[in-house]
Motif scaffolding. Structure first.
Motif, PDB file in Angstrom:
ATOM      1  N   UNK A  17     -11.967  21.387  24.610  1.00 59.96           N
ATOM      2  CA  UNK A  17     -11.136  20.410  23.903  1.00 59.96           C
ATOM      3  C   UNK A  17     -12.021  19.269  23.413  1.00 59.96           C
ATOM      4  N   UNK A  18     -12.004  19.031  22.116  1.00 58.11           N
ATOM      5  CA  UNK A  18     -12.684  17.886  21.516  1.00 58.11           C
ATOM      6  C   UNK A  18     -11.604  16.929  21.033  1.00 58.11           C
ATOM      7  N   UNK A  19     -11.644  15.718  21.584  1.00 57.59           N
ATOM      8  CA  UNK A  19     -10.670  14.721  21.164  1.00 57.59           C
ATOM      9  C   UNK A  19     -11.194  13.941  19.972  1.00 57.59           C
ATOM     10  N   UNK A  20     -10.277  13.526  19.090  1.00 56.06           N
ATOM     11  CA  UNK A  20     -10.665  12.656  17.986  1.00 56.06           C
ATOM     12  C   UNK A  20      -9.637  11.538  17.857  1.00 56.06           C
ATOM     13  N   UNK A  21     -10.105  10.398  17.408  1.00 60.22           N
ATOM     14  CA  UNK A  21      -9.222   9.264  17.198  1.00 60.22           C
ATOM     15  C   UNK A  21      -9.739   8.428  16.043  1.00 60.22           C
ATOM     16  N   UNK A  22      -8.832   7.991  15.194  1.00 57.68           N
ATOM     17  CA  UNK A  22      -9.207   7.221  14.011  1.00 57.68           C
ATOM     18  C   UNK A  22      -8.487   5.878  14.065  1.00 57.68           C
ATOM     19  N   UNK A  23      -9.262   4.812  13.905  1.00 59.44           N
ATOM     20  CA  UNK A  23      -8.693   3.475  13.858  1.00 59.44           C
ATOM     21  C   UNK A  23      -9.255   2.727  12.659  1.00 59.44           C
ATOM     22  N   UNK A  24      -8.510   1.738  12.213  1.00 59.42           N
ATOM     23  CA  UNK A  24      -9.014   0.786  11.227  1.00 59.42           C
ATOM     24  C   UNK A  24      -9.281  -0.522  11.952  1.00 59.42           C
ATOM     25  N   UNK A  25     -10.419  -1.114  11.671  1.00 63.19           N
ATOM     26  CA  UNK A  25     -10.727  -2.457  12.163  1.00 63.19           C
ATOM     27  C   UNK A  25     -10.639  -3.363  10.950  1.00 63.19           C
ATOM     28  N   UNK A  26      -9.694  -4.276  10.987  1.00 60.67           N
ATOM     29  CA  UNK A  26      -9.492  -5.210   9.889  1.00 60.67           C
ATOM     30  C   UNK A  26      -9.643  -6.615  10.456  1.00 60.67           C
ATOM     31  N   UNK A  27     -10.818  -7.215  10.266  1.00 59.41           N
ATOM     32  CA  UNK A  27     -11.107  -8.489  10.934  1.00 59.41           C
ATOM     33  C   UNK A  27     -11.156  -8.237  12.426  1.00 59.41           C
ATOM     34  N   UNK A  28     -10.321  -8.934  13.177  1.00 58.42           N
ATOM     35  CA  UNK A  28     -10.273  -8.715  14.625  1.00 58.42           C
ATOM     36  C   UNK A  28      -9.126  -7.788  15.025  1.00 58.42           C
TER      37      UNK A  28
END
Length: 177
Positions: A17-28
């Motif tokens: 199992x390979x986990x993936x996660x995507x986030x946006x960092x917008x300023x703080x």
């Protein structure tokens, strides 16, 4: 990267199992974009590695991250397991590099420290903090949570290190080496 906004793909490599996660960092601010798990079937190693590569290429095409954070492999008691995990990790790095993404690497200790504040936190503590930091209504699976935590760690490192480019560097005892 538009202004102070950046999209980060976190990867928790594994052969099963390979986990993936995507986030946006917008300023703080950290904003959840998506996450999931890539599961490989039992079978020959090359086919399993190809499955991880193909799936990560699809994730990258779908979410269009600007950089990637990958958890480093730890050496465990079973050398064969460590080598297999290292191959899955190599495939994850290759998927990022093939797609012209910067790759930053973090140890599990660094990731847990950045997300929970304790480098020896348990998996359920990481899941809980990922939920809180990203304002999620339900807990992601353990592998997806680890990948999101890796992305969060990179978002914090980018701020904490004064946005020093991390390509070709890694952290060791709190220092870039």
């Amino acid at each position: 990267m538009i202004g102070d906004k950046i999209r980060i793909l976190g990867i928790d490599p594994g052969l099963r199992v390979t986990g993936f996660g995507v986030i946006d960092k917008n300023g703080s601010n950290l904003i959840y974009v998506g996450s999931g798990c890539i599961k490989t079937s039992e079978g020959e190693l090359p086919a399993r590695l190809k499955s991880i590569l193909d799936s990560l290429n699809e994730v990258i095409a779908q979410y269009r991250p600007e950089c990637t954070a990958v958890e480093q492999v730890f050496v465990n008691i079973n050398p064969k397991s460590t080598l297999l995990l290292g191959q899955a990790r190599g495939v994850a790095i290759c998927a990022a590099v093939i797609n012209n993404l910067m790759v930053a690497e973090y140890t599990a200790l660094q990731i847990k420290q950045a997300v929970v504040g304790n480098g020896h936190a348990k998996k359920d503590q990481v899941q809980e903090m990922v939920m809180r930091l990203l304002n999620l209504t339900s807990s992601p699976s353990a592998d997806a949570a680890d990948a999101l935590a890796c992305a969060i760690c990179h978002a914090h490192a980018e701020v904490g290190l004064g946005k020093i480019p991390l390509i070709g560097y890694r952290m060791k005892r709190g220092r870039l080496v």
